[in-house]
Each structure stands twice: as structure tokens, then as C-alpha cells.
Scaffold this active site. Structure first.
Site, mmCIF file in Angstrom:
data_model
loop_
_atom_site.group_PDB
_atom_site.id
_atom_site.type_symbol
_atom_site.label_atom_id
_atom_site.label_comp_id
_atom_site.label_asym_id
_atom_site.label_seq_id
_atom_site.Cartn_x
_atom_site.Cartn_y
_atom_site.Cartn_z
ATOM 1 N N PHE A 1 23.673 31.691 -21.769
ATOM 2 C CA PHE A 1 23.138 32.582 -20.948
ATOM 3 C C PHE A 1 23.874 33.937 -20.978
ATOM 4 C CE2 PHE A 1 20.490 29.273 -19.932
ATOM 5 C CZ PHE A 1 19.281 29.959 -19.610
ATOM 6 N N LEU A 2 24.694 34.437 -22.036
ATOM 7 C CA LEU A 2 25.500 35.608 -21.972
ATOM 8 C C LEU A 2 24.904 36.344 -23.058
ATOM 9 C CD1 LEU A 2 29.172 34.938 -21.328
ATOM 10 C CD2 LEU A 2 27.600 35.818 -20.079
ATOM 11 N N GLU B 1 13.016 19.790 -11.795
ATOM 12 C CA GLU B 1 13.103 19.972 -13.288
ATOM 13 C C GLU B 1 13.829 20.942 -13.698
ATOM 14 O OE1 GLU B 1 12.145 17.516 -15.126
ATOM 15 O OE2 GLU B 1 13.063 19.036 -16.681
ATOM 16 N N LYS C 1 10.020 34.240 -24.413
ATOM 17 C CA LYS C 1 11.169 34.047 -25.084
ATOM 18 C C LYS C 1 10.413 33.097 -26.367
ATOM 19 C CE LYS C 1 12.208 29.552 -22.780
ATOM 20 N NZ LYS C 1 13.137 28.844 -22.348
ATOM 21 N N ASN D 1 18.652 28.278 -10.994
ATOM 22 C CA ASN D 1 18.093 29.432 -11.525
ATOM 23 C C ASN D 1 18.581 30.735 -11.016
ATOM 24 O OD1 ASN D 1 16.210 28.068 -13.103
ATOM 25 N ND2 ASN D 1 14.325 28.305 -11.779
ATOM 26 N N GLY E 1 12.317 36.801 -17.878
ATOM 27 C CA GLY E 1 11.069 36.835 -17.693
ATOM 28 C C GLY E 1 10.482 35.283 -17.340
ATOM 29 N N GLU F 1 11.437 25.799 -21.452
ATOM 30 C CA GLU F 1 10.225 25.892 -22.334
ATOM 31 C C GLU F 1 10.845 26.360 -23.706
ATOM 32 O OE1 GLU F 1 7.360 28.951 -20.770
ATOM 33 O OE2 GLU F 1 7.553 27.798 -19.067
ATOM 34 N N ASP G 1 -5.288 17.186 -13.703
ATOM 35 C CA ASP G 1 -5.352 18.552 -13.253
ATOM 36 C C ASP G 1 -6.616 18.949 -12.820
ATOM 37 O OD1 ASP G 1 -3.457 20.847 -14.713
ATOM 38 O OD2 ASP G 1 -5.232 21.550 -13.837
ATOM 39 N N CYS H 1 9.562 31.065 -13.809
ATOM 40 C CA CYS H 1 10.493 30.432 -13.059
ATOM 41 C C CYS H 1 11.501 31.478 -12.333
ATOM 42 C CB CYS H 1 11.179 29.359 -13.490
ATOM 43 S SG CYS H 1 10.337 28.002 -13.619
HETATM 44 N N1 LIG Z 1 7.671 26.095 -16.722
HETATM 45 C C1 LIG Z 1 9.217 25.723 -16.787
HETATM 46 O O1 LIG Z 1 9.433 26.178 -17.374
HETATM 47 C C2 LIG Z 1 9.564 25.120 -15.320
HETATM 48 C C3 LIG Z 1 10.827 24.687 -15.458
HETATM 49 C C4 LIG Z 1 11.129 24.069 -14.296
HETATM 50 C C5 LIG Z 1 10.626 23.938 -13.276
HETATM 51 N N2 LIG Z 1 9.292 24.551 -13.159
HETATM 52 C C6 LIG Z 1 8.431 24.724 -12.097
HETATM 53 O O2 LIG Z 1 7.282 23.289 -12.123
HETATM 54 C C7 LIG Z 1 6.405 24.050 -11.451
HETATM 55 C C8 LIG Z 1 5.000 23.922 -12.521
HETATM 56 O O3 LIG Z 1 5.294 25.119 -13.268
HETATM 57 P P1 LIG Z 1 4.398 24.879 -14.653
HETATM 58 O O4 LIG Z 1 5.104 25.993 -15.649
HETATM 59 O O5 LIG Z 1 4.221 23.699 -15.191
HETATM 60 O O6 LIG Z 1 3.057 25.525 -14.103
HETATM 61 P P2 LIG Z 1 1.777 25.863 -14.696
HETATM 62 O O7 LIG Z 1 0.927 27.002 -14.029
HETATM 63 O O8 LIG Z 1 1.723 25.746 -16.365
HETATM 64 O O9 LIG Z 1 0.886 24.303 -14.465
HETATM 65 C C9 LIG Z 1 0.580 24.179 -13.222
HETATM 66 C C10 LIG Z 1 -0.737 23.228 -13.329
HETATM 67 O O10 LIG Z 1 -0.990 22.743 -12.146
HETATM 68 C C11 LIG Z 1 -2.518 22.681 -11.878
HETATM 69 N N3 LIG Z 1 -2.991 22.459 -10.477
HETATM 70 C C12 LIG Z 1 -2.803 23.405 -9.588
HETATM 71 N N4 LIG Z 1 -3.038 22.771 -8.363
HETATM 72 C C13 LIG Z 1 -3.521 21.368 -8.505
HETATM 73 C C14 LIG Z 1 -4.085 20.241 -7.795
HETATM 74 N N5 LIG Z 1 -4.266 20.473 -6.455
HETATM 75 N N6 LIG Z 1 -4.403 19.214 -8.536
HETATM 76 C C15 LIG Z 1 -4.192 19.069 -9.731
HETATM 77 N N7 LIG Z 1 -3.669 20.011 -10.626
HETATM 78 C C16 LIG Z 1 -3.345 21.118 -9.947
HETATM 79 C C17 LIG Z 1 -2.908 24.038 -12.524
HETATM 80 O O11 LIG Z 1 -4.444 23.866 -12.903
HETATM 81 C C18 LIG Z 1 -2.050 24.167 -13.654
HETATM 82 O O12 LIG Z 1 -2.667 23.199 -14.961
HETATM 83 C C19 LIG Z 1 6.537 25.405 -10.860
HETATM 84 O O13 LIG Z 1 6.990 25.227 -9.323
HETATM 85 C C20 LIG Z 1 7.621 25.872 -11.555
HETATM 86 O O14 LIG Z 1 8.609 26.866 -11.228
HETATM 87 C C21 LIG Z 1 8.697 25.252 -14.264
#
Ligand SMILES: NC(=O)c1ccc[n+]([C@@H]2O[C@H](COP(=O)([O-])OP(=O)(O)OC[C@H]3O[C@@H](n4cnc5c(N)ncnc54)[C@H](O)[C@@H]3O)[C@@H](O)[C@H]2O)c1
Length: 439
Positions: free
Chosen positions: A250-251, A149, A322, A209, A258, A153, A30, A261
Site C-alpha cells: 500500500f505504498l 472480512e 482497481k 481500512n 476508491g 476484490e 439475496d 469500502c
Molecule cells: N467489497 C469488498 O471488497 C469488501 C471487503 C470486505 C468487507 N466488505 C463489506 O461487506 C459488506 C458487503 O459488501 P459488498 O461489496 O459485498 O456489497 P454489495 O453491494 O456488492 O452486495 C450486497 C448485497 O446484499 C443484498 N441485500 C441487501 N439487503 C438484503 C437483504 N435484506 N436480504 C438479502 N440480500 C440483501 C443486495 O441486493 C446486494 O446483492 C459491506 O459492509 C462492505 O463494506 C466489502
């Protein structure tokens, strides 16, 4: 296999941990130095049930490590996941700068053949864009895969370890075989690995989604209609949910979706479609309904107490978007707090896991309490914004003693109207009959 994961958020950290759990060597990277420093000390920056134990085990056994050094991690890996954020840009589209930067950084560090896997939610065409970015920086061979993915959460580990399906978008046989091998421990229950083009994989995630968000807005509209014309949405939900063509998921009516995503992905789809001359009217309506629904509890409070809430003290149980997460992104509680505060109310809040995050986002606009009962002291009403399990069977007589008035606005239909009547509460919920006590 040697794997690195760029981005240690909800998705990257869970994916990296689960890949390590199944025996791979994983480095999670990260740019956020504080996050990596705390992960190295065994402190997990997010709340996700079961994650801490798995991370502790895999780090102790040397299969999982954390780093800010993207170059070194990429240099040692055969497969590199991009799991960075794709938030909403000011124009409503997905902001892809973090994915693009990660792609460029990966390209500069590649030493040998690499499979670059995009796990972030992105519009169709992003795999191709990543391919272009990488090829401008390197001559080392590589393939790009789209692997969306689907974890939730709050149940992320379970979802990742037992996926309904795995989607692999690629036209490279070599990359597809490596991905199959990596995922094979997670699909032993005969769950399918679906191989398709990168564009189809990218669209699959957005379409999934969009369908889920649409179900939520649709049941919420029916709940609102029940309130006006009669009928109990809980019965209606059961009545339609047992139809196998519809199903139960989801009903559940509530106060809108919120999280990180649905809101941003729906916006991104509308934007992409609009740019191609296809106004996505259905999703525009879904988004519109959701925005109204997030205010539904505020409207009920204003209808009950009057438009001016000065001198009214309200308890709020649940802040995260949630249960079983500390994620506050786009949480309905934010809209609720804002609406109540604007009308002059004092808000006293409690959440089992999201208090730190809430303080960061909401600052001093609410008073925070150490327990759900503390938040109730002298309250004129209780609002429930998140259906945490610990709110399901509270001590109602104790609540009545603590509160100034026995009124509950339940945004998640946690209690039953007859039960609340027996307990002596005036009770408002979503799409079900109101319980009023004689005053
Ligand atoms: N949260 C969910 O439930 C979920 C489920 C499915 C898909 N997604 C998708 O997955 C993706 C990530 O979601 P998230 O909730 O984990 O995001 P998040 O914001 O929790 O985490 C993203 C991380 O990426 C890091 N980051 C950004 N740029 C970087 C770089 N250049 N190098 C290294 N690290 C970097 C940030 O510091 C942060 O820690 C999004 O596109 C989201 O839509 C999320």
C-alpha cells in the site's frame, strides 16, 4: 455444516462459494431477484477471477445453491452470515438499514439455535444491535458473532482461502467453537484465528481500512511533494519500503483510493468519532487528501492543454477502481471523466471488465470502445486510471500512429519515464519527473 449467506455481493458470494468449496452445504440468499435468477443459470453478476469456476463446481455437486427465500434458507442453517451492503447515509454515517432488515428477517424464520454472523463492515455496537433486533422477534436461542472480512476484490478467492488471520468477535463459547470449525480448512498454514469481543472485532475492520487508506494518502502527498521539490517517488517508495517497520504494501502512489469500502468506512469512522466528541483529525485529512488526489490527472491535463478542453479528444484506459474487478464504486475514473467533461473534452474509454458497469454509471458522457487501441484513434492524449496488466506492455509505435499527439497522463505509474522518452511520448506520471518531447 449448514450455512446460509444473506447478500450475494462481492463478499457474500465469495464467502458462500468458499465455504461450499470446503465441503459445507451453503445457500446464498439475496433480495435482488435478477441476481439470484442469473446465478441459478450459472451467470455470475460480478467479475472476480476464479469465482465462476468454483461456483460451477459447487453447484454441480449440490453443495451451493441460490435463493430469494430467506426464511427457508435460515430454517435449514446452523450458521447464518449477514453480508449485505453498508453504504454511506446522507449524514456520512454507515447506513445500517440493510443489516437491520436482514437481522429482523432472520429472526422471524429461526427454528432452532442459530449463529448469526455479521460480515458487513459496521460501526462498533452493531453486533449488540443485531442481538436486540433478533431478540424482539424470537425466543429461539441464538448467538451473534462479528466476523469482519478482509478480502480484496480482484484477489478475493485467494484472500478468503488463505486469510492472514480470521477475526471472531463473540463471548459465546459455543459460537466460537462452531466458527473455529467452519474456518479450520482455511487456516491450516498456521494463520491465527483471533478471538475477541464483538466490539473489538468491529473496530479491527475499521482500523485496518483506516490504516491502509492513511498509507495511500501519505504516499500520495509525498508523490506530490516530489513533483514540486524533486526526487522520484518510485525510489523513495523503495527506500522506505525496505524498512521492515514500514513494509512495501500500500505504498504505490496513484490517483487516490476508491471502491466500496475505504471511502465509506473512513466517513463512518469520522462520523462515529465526532458523535462521541472525538474529532478524528487524521482521517479527516486522509479523506481530504484523497478527494484532491482523485483530480490530480485532470489538473495535469488542464495545465498541459489549458483550461478550455473544447475540441480535445482524450482516451481513458481503465474505469474500475482497481484492476481485476468490474467494481466502479467511488472509482477515481468517475471524478476524472466529470472533470474532463466539465472542461469540454471528449472522452473515449476502454476497460477490460468494467464496461457494462461503467455504462450504467457514466451513461453517454463517454464514448466506449471495444479495445484499448480503438479508444486511442485521433486522441490528443491518453490517460491511465487503472493499472490492468494488459496496459503494461502495449505496442507504443502503434499507439503513436493512432494518436493525434503522443501525450500520456499515467495515474498509476505503469510505465517508466526513460522508456517513454525513448518511445517519443510526452509523459506525466505521479511523483516522478515529467518527460517532454521537443515539438
Ligand atoms: N467489497 C469488498 O471488497 C469488501 C471487503 C470486505 C468487507 N466488505 C463489506 O461487506 C459488506 C458487503 O459488501 P459488498 O461489496 O459485498 O456489497 P454489495 O453491494 O456488492 O452486495 C450486497 C448485497 O446484499 C443484498 N441485500 C441487501 N439487503 C438484503 C437483504 N435484506 N436480504 C438479502 N440480500 C440483501 C443486495 O441486493 C446486494 O446483492 C459491506 O459492509 C462492505 O463494506 C466489502
Amino acid at each position: 455444516m449448514k450455512v446460509c449467506v444473506i447478500g450475494t455481493g462481492y463478499v457474500g458470494l465469495v464467502a458462500g462459494t468458499c465455504f461450499a468449496e470446503s465441503g459445507n452445504d451453503v445457500i446464498c440468499v439475496d433480495v435482488d431477484e435478477r441476481k439470484i435468477a442469473s446465478l441459478k443459470q450459472g451467470k455470475i453478476p460480478i467479475y472476480e477471477p476464479g469465482l465462476e469456476e468454483l461456483i460451477a463446481r459447487s453447484t454441480a455437486e449440490g453443495r451451493l445453491s441460490f435463493s430469494t427465500d430467506l426464511g427457508a434458507a435460515v430454517g435449514q442453517s446452523l450458521i447464518c452470515f449477514i453480508a449485505v451492503g453498508t453504504p454511506t447515509a446522507p449524514d456520512g454515517s454507515a447506513d445500517l438499514q440493510y443489516v437491520e432488515r436482514a437481522a429482523a428477517d432472520i429472526a422471524k424464520s429461526m427454528a432452532d439455535y442459530l449463529v448469526i454472523v455479521n460480515k458487513s463492515n459496521v460501526p462498533v455496537g452493531m453486533a449488540e444491535r443485531v442481538r436486540q433486533i433478533v431478540s424482539t422477534h424470537t425466543r429461539v436461542p441464538f448467538d451473534v458473532v462479528s466476523n469482519p472480512e478482509f478480502l480484496k476484490e480482484g484477489a478475493a478467492i485467494q484472500d478468503f482461502m488463505n486469510p492472514d488471520r480470521v477475526v471472531i468477535g463473540s463471548d459465546s463459547q459455543r459460537a466460537i467453537e462452531l466458527m473455529r470449525e467452519l474456518y479450520s480448512p482455511f487456516v491450516r498454514t498456521e494463520r491465527p484465528i483471533l478471538v475477541m469481543s464483538a466490539a473489538s472485532a468491529e473496530m479491527t475492520k475499521y482500523a485496518a481500512n483506516a490504516m491502509l487508506a492513511t498509507r495511500i494518502s501519505l504516499i500520495n502527498e509525498f508523490a506530490n511533494l516530489c513533483e514540486r521539490v524533486g526526487g522520484d517517488i518510485a525510489d523513495v517508495r523503495r527506500g522506505v519500503g525496505f524498512d521492515e517497520r514500514i513494509g512495501q504494501h500500500f505504498l504505490f502512489p496513484g490517483i487516490g483510493y476508491g471502491g466500496s469500502c475505504f471511502p465509506k468506512d473512513i466517513k463512518a469512522i469520522i462520523r462515529t468519532a465526532g458523535e462521541r466528541g472525538l474529532p478524528f483529525r487524521l482521517l479527516t485529512a486522509v479523506e481530504d487528501v484523497n478527494a484532491t488526489q482523485k483530480r490530480v490527472l485532470v489538473e495535469k491535463v488542464l495545465a498541459h492543454f489549458g483550461q478550455d478542453l473544447k475540441g480535445i479528444r482524450l482516451a481513458l484506459w481503465g474505469l474500475s477502481f482497481k484492476p481485476r474487478t468490474d467494481d466502479m464504486r467511488e472509482a477515481p475514473s468517475l471524478v476524472i471523466v466529470d472533470g474532463l467533461r466539465q472542461a469540454g473534452a471528449e472522452v473515449h474509454a476502454y476497460d477490460p471488465e468494467a464496461m457494462d458497469e461503467a455504462k450504467r454509471v457514466l451513461g453517454e458522457s463517454v464514448v466506449y470502445h471495444r479495445s484499448n487501441y480503438d479508444a486511442l484513434v485521433d486522441a490528443d492524449a491518453l490517460l491511465i486510471a487503472t493499472e490492468w496488466n494488459e496496459f503494461r506492455r502495449p505496442d507504443f509505435p502503434r499507439m503513436r500512429k493512432l494518436m493525434r499527439r503522443a501525450v500520456i497522463f499515467d495515474g498509476r505509474n505503469v510505465y517508466d519515464p526513460p522508456q517513454m522518452d525513448m518511445q517519443g511520448f510526452t509523459y506525466y506520471s505521479i511523483g516522478r519527473p515529467v518527460v517532454r518531447q521537443e515539438t
